[in-house]
Design a protein around this motif. Structure first.
Motif, PDB file in Angstrom:
ATOM      1  N   ARG A   1      -6.941   8.782  -3.532  1.00  0.00           N
ATOM      2  CA  ARG A   1      -7.169  10.189  -3.850  1.00  0.00           C
ATOM      3  C   ARG A   1      -6.370  11.074  -2.889  1.00  0.00           C
ATOM      4  O   ARG A   1      -6.590  12.276  -2.831  1.00  0.00           O
ATOM      5  CB  ARG A   1      -8.659  10.508  -3.733  1.00  0.00           C
ATOM      6  CG  ARG A   1      -9.560   9.760  -4.711  1.00  0.00           C
ATOM      7  CD  ARG A   1     -11.005  10.126  -4.491  1.00  0.00           C
ATOM      8  NE  ARG A   1     -11.915   9.296  -5.273  1.00  0.00           N
ATOM      9  CZ  ARG A   1     -12.422   9.646  -6.460  1.00  0.00           C
ATOM     10  NH1 ARG A   1     -12.071  10.810  -6.992  1.00  0.00           N
ATOM     11  NH2 ARG A   1     -13.256   8.847  -7.101  1.00  0.00           N
ATOM     12  N   GLU A   2      -5.483  10.464  -2.161  1.00  0.00           N
ATOM     13  CA  GLU A   2      -4.714  11.181  -1.151  1.00  0.00           C
ATOM     14  C   GLU A   2      -3.445  11.768  -1.759  1.00  0.00           C
ATOM     15  O   GLU A   2      -2.747  11.106  -2.523  1.00  0.00           O
ATOM     16  CB  GLU A   2      -4.346  10.213  -0.017  1.00  0.00           C
ATOM     17  CG  GLU A   2      -3.553  10.843   1.117  1.00  0.00           C
ATOM     18  CD  GLU A   2      -3.174   9.836   2.190  1.00  0.00           C
ATOM     19  OE1 GLU A   2      -2.552  10.243   3.169  1.00  0.00           O
ATOM     20  OE2 GLU A   2      -3.500   8.643   2.011  1.00  0.00           O
TER      21      GLU A   2
ATOM     22  N   GLY B   1       2.081   6.020  -6.498  1.00  0.00           N
ATOM     23  CA  GLY B   1       1.865   5.842  -7.926  1.00  0.00           C
ATOM     24  C   GLY B   1       2.334   4.537  -8.499  1.00  0.00           C
ATOM     25  O   GLY B   1       2.204   4.310  -9.708  1.00  0.00           O
ATOM     26  N   VAL B   2       2.872   3.636  -7.674  1.00  0.00           N
ATOM     27  CA  VAL B   2       3.362   2.345  -8.163  1.00  0.00           C
ATOM     28  C   VAL B   2       2.176   1.394  -8.283  1.00  0.00           C
ATOM     29  O   VAL B   2       1.583   0.988  -7.282  1.00  0.00           O
ATOM     30  CB  VAL B   2       4.435   1.751  -7.226  1.00  0.00           C
ATOM     31  CG1 VAL B   2       4.896   0.390  -7.749  1.00  0.00           C
ATOM     32  CG2 VAL B   2       5.616   2.702  -7.102  1.00  0.00           C
TER      33      VAL B   2
ATOM     34  N   HIS C   1       3.739  16.124  -5.622  1.00  0.00           N
ATOM     35  CA  HIS C   1       2.999  15.097  -4.886  1.00  0.00           C
ATOM     36  C   HIS C   1       2.216  14.211  -5.850  1.00  0.00           C
ATOM     37  O   HIS C   1       1.746  14.675  -6.882  1.00  0.00           O
ATOM     38  CB  HIS C   1       2.011  15.735  -3.905  1.00  0.00           C
ATOM     39  CG  HIS C   1       2.640  16.619  -2.890  1.00  0.00           C
ATOM     40  ND1 HIS C   1       2.886  17.950  -3.116  1.00  0.00           N
ATOM     41  CD2 HIS C   1       3.083  16.359  -1.636  1.00  0.00           C
ATOM     42  CE1 HIS C   1       3.451  18.492  -2.055  1.00  0.00           C
ATOM     43  NE2 HIS C   1       3.574  17.547  -1.136  1.00  0.00           N
ATOM     44  N   VAL C   2       2.079  12.958  -5.471  1.00  0.00           N
ATOM     45  CA  VAL C   2       1.119  12.083  -6.141  1.00  0.00           C
ATOM     46  C   VAL C   2      -0.245  12.415  -5.564  1.00  0.00           C
ATOM     47  O   VAL C   2      -0.444  12.352  -4.346  1.00  0.00           O
ATOM     48  CB  VAL C   2       1.459  10.603  -5.905  1.00  0.00           C
ATOM     49  CG1 VAL C   2       0.405   9.700  -6.541  1.00  0.00           C
ATOM     50  CG2 VAL C   2       2.837  10.267  -6.450  1.00  0.00           C
ATOM     51  N   THR C   3      -1.193  12.787  -6.409  1.00  0.00           N
ATOM     52  CA  THR C   3      -2.516  13.208  -5.929  1.00  0.00           C
ATOM     53  C   THR C   3      -3.607  12.178  -6.170  1.00  0.00           C
ATOM     54  O   THR C   3      -4.737  12.352  -5.712  1.00  0.00           O
ATOM     55  CB  THR C   3      -2.923  14.529  -6.605  1.00  0.00           C
ATOM     56  OG1 THR C   3      -2.934  14.358  -8.028  1.00  0.00           O
ATOM     57  CG2 THR C   3      -1.957  15.642  -6.230  1.00  0.00           C
TER      58      THR C   3
ATOM     59  N   GLY D   1       0.807  -1.210   0.000  1.00  0.00           N
ATOM     60  CA  GLY D   1       0.000   0.000   0.000  1.00  0.00           C
ATOM     61  C   GLY D   1       0.841   1.262   0.000  1.00  0.00           C
ATOM     62  O   GLY D   1       0.475   2.268  -0.625  1.00  0.00           O
ATOM     63  N   TRP D   2       1.968   1.221   0.676  1.00  0.00           N
ATOM     64  CA  TRP D   2       2.880   2.374   0.707  1.00  0.00           C
ATOM     65  C   TRP D   2       3.369   2.705  -0.701  1.00  0.00           C
ATOM     66  O   TRP D   2       3.312   3.864  -1.127  1.00  0.00           O
ATOM     67  CB  TRP D   2       4.041   2.048   1.626  1.00  0.00           C
ATOM     68  CG  TRP D   2       5.190   3.011   1.616  1.00  0.00           C
ATOM     69  CD1 TRP D   2       6.395   2.832   1.016  1.00  0.00           C
ATOM     70  CD2 TRP D   2       5.252   4.294   2.263  1.00  0.00           C
ATOM     71  NE1 TRP D   2       7.200   3.913   1.230  1.00  0.00           N
ATOM     72  CE2 TRP D   2       6.530   4.830   1.992  1.00  0.00           C
ATOM     73  CE3 TRP D   2       4.358   5.034   3.024  1.00  0.00           C
ATOM     74  CZ2 TRP D   2       6.932   6.075   2.462  1.00  0.00           C
ATOM     75  CZ3 TRP D   2       4.761   6.275   3.496  1.00  0.00           C
ATOM     76  CH2 TRP D   2       6.022   6.780   3.222  1.00  0.00           C
TER      77      TRP D   2
END
Length: 404
Positions: A401-402, A132-133, A388-390, A126-127
């Protein structure tokens, strides 16, 4: 009554299924859309239905069907592909119960399958997904001459079988100090290569002992794996950092005609001509990996040097023996950009080039019609540490969506 019970149960099931796993049709509209199929598209749109991309292009040319959610982003890319990790077998707690990436029972165990140890609920999965992975090539890691098989998995599923898109991807081998053990296995480099050569020779010859009566029984699992390597059904993934170890792997490739992928490759910049001639891909060590031991001659600029020489490569998060047990390829690619690799090539090294390196580019690594609907969303340049990954979308499912 039965209908009401069925309806109630269905509602209960939907309630307990995480939103990230709920099937969706979705579209993404980005100020800049990096498809990795050509130049970036300004004001681009990608439409995903049934988990697959059905349309991609400029917003002026793509019609989004009515009723489909449109997610806005400043920048969108294909879902990131981690070309080699041990996440899912190695857990973040670093305790014996969550460390399945290495079995010390024997130096050569190609029959061990990653899918039998993969935990899709591991927090490290999950991390990585939150950054984005969307796809990982994971499995058995360094520490033994042959530690087992790898797999390619999506980072969204709730079971290993659902996660796996390639249950048996490669056979993980190791040359050099990672796999030297005078008590249980090879104590020298010549013995390492000799043991690999013996296993391949026995599989090619159809037996281990040469005694027809003794070898007439059911074929051993390890022999089945080596035959798959010889038939080029499974590539041999060799972790090798010193130039001498890389050359040993290249000799095995030539001798047996097998498919070879070099993993690590700290000194691969010294052997670009040989790697090109052999047609071998390098899954390069993390850019920021510590430069000690067999990594003593590693360079921050190796990715740029391989790209300049024309050697196909991808970046990876790799294996980490300490908490939190993994790196994030997005940051590794950003650091490679700071050391001479063009931003578009850095992005390719964790998307389309990574998909090619692990043999899944027909369905992953770029945004094209027919490919999986995996998208990473950003609020700035993906190669900038301040971005940031949004959002993260995996096969049309909104997995995050975080902002991370």
């Amino acid at each position: 009554m039965i209908a009401r019970i069925a309806t109630s149960l269905a509602g209960l099931v939907l309630a307990v299924i995480p939103a990230a796993l709920a099937a969706q049709d979705v579209a993404v509209r980005a100020g800049t859309l990096h498809t990795m199929e050509g130049p970036a598209i300004a004001d681009g749109v990608v439409v995903i239905r049934g988990g697959k991309i059905v349309a991609v292009g400029p917003a002026s040319a793509v019609t989004v069907p009515d009723g489909i959610e449109v997610i806005e982003a400043k920048i969108a890319t294909p879902g990131l592909v981690d070309a080699h990790t041990v996440v899912g077998l190695a857990g973040y707690m670093n305790q014996p119960d969550d460390q399945d990436q290495l079995d010390n029972g024997a130096p050569v165990q190609p029959q061990l399958r990653a899918i039998d140890g993969y935990n899709p609920d591991e927090e490290l999965v999950g991390w990585l997904r939150s950054f984005g992975v969307t796809t990982i090539h994971t499995g058995h890691g360094p520490g033994a001459l042959v530690s087992g098989q790898t797999m390619v998995a999506k980072t969204w599923a709730k079971t290993a079988d659902r996660a796996a898109i390639v249950p048996r991807a490669m056979v993980a081998a190791n040359l050099g100090p990672w796999a030297l053990d005078s008590e249980k296995g090879p104590g020298t480099r010549p013995k390492q290569v000799a043991m690999l050569r013996a296993a391949l020779t026995a599989a090619r010859g159809g037996g281990v002992s040469g005694d027809k009566k003794k070898d007439a029984g059911p074929e051993k699992l390890d022999a089945q794996v080596w035959k798959a390597v010889l038939a080029r059904e499974l590539p041999l993934l060799v972790t090798a950092n010193h130039a001498q170890d890389i050359m040993s792997a290249l000799r095995l490739k030539e001798e047996f005609g097998i498919d070879l992928v070099i993993d690590g490759g700290a000194e691969s910049y010294l052997l670009t001509d040989q790697l090109l001639e052999a047609g071998v891909t390098v899954i390069l060590h993390p850019t920021m990996a510590r430069h000690y031991g067999d990594m003593e001659n590693a360079s921050f600029a190796t990715a740029a040097k391989l790209r300049e020489a024309g050697v196909p490569f991808a970046l990876q998060s790799g294996y980490e023996g300490y908490v939190p047990k993994t790196r994030v390829i997005l940051w590794e690619a950003g650091w490679a950009t700071a050391n001479g690799l063009a931003p578009e090539h850095a992005l390719a090294s964790i998307t389309i080039d990574a998909a090619r390196a692990i043999g899944v580019s027909e369905r992953l690594g770029s945004l094209a019609v027919g490919k999986d609907g995996d998208v990473a969303l950003f609020d700035g340049d993906p190669m900038e540490f301040s971005s940031h990954v949004t959002g993260v979308i995996i096969e049309g499912r909104v997995a995050s969506r975080e902002a991370r």
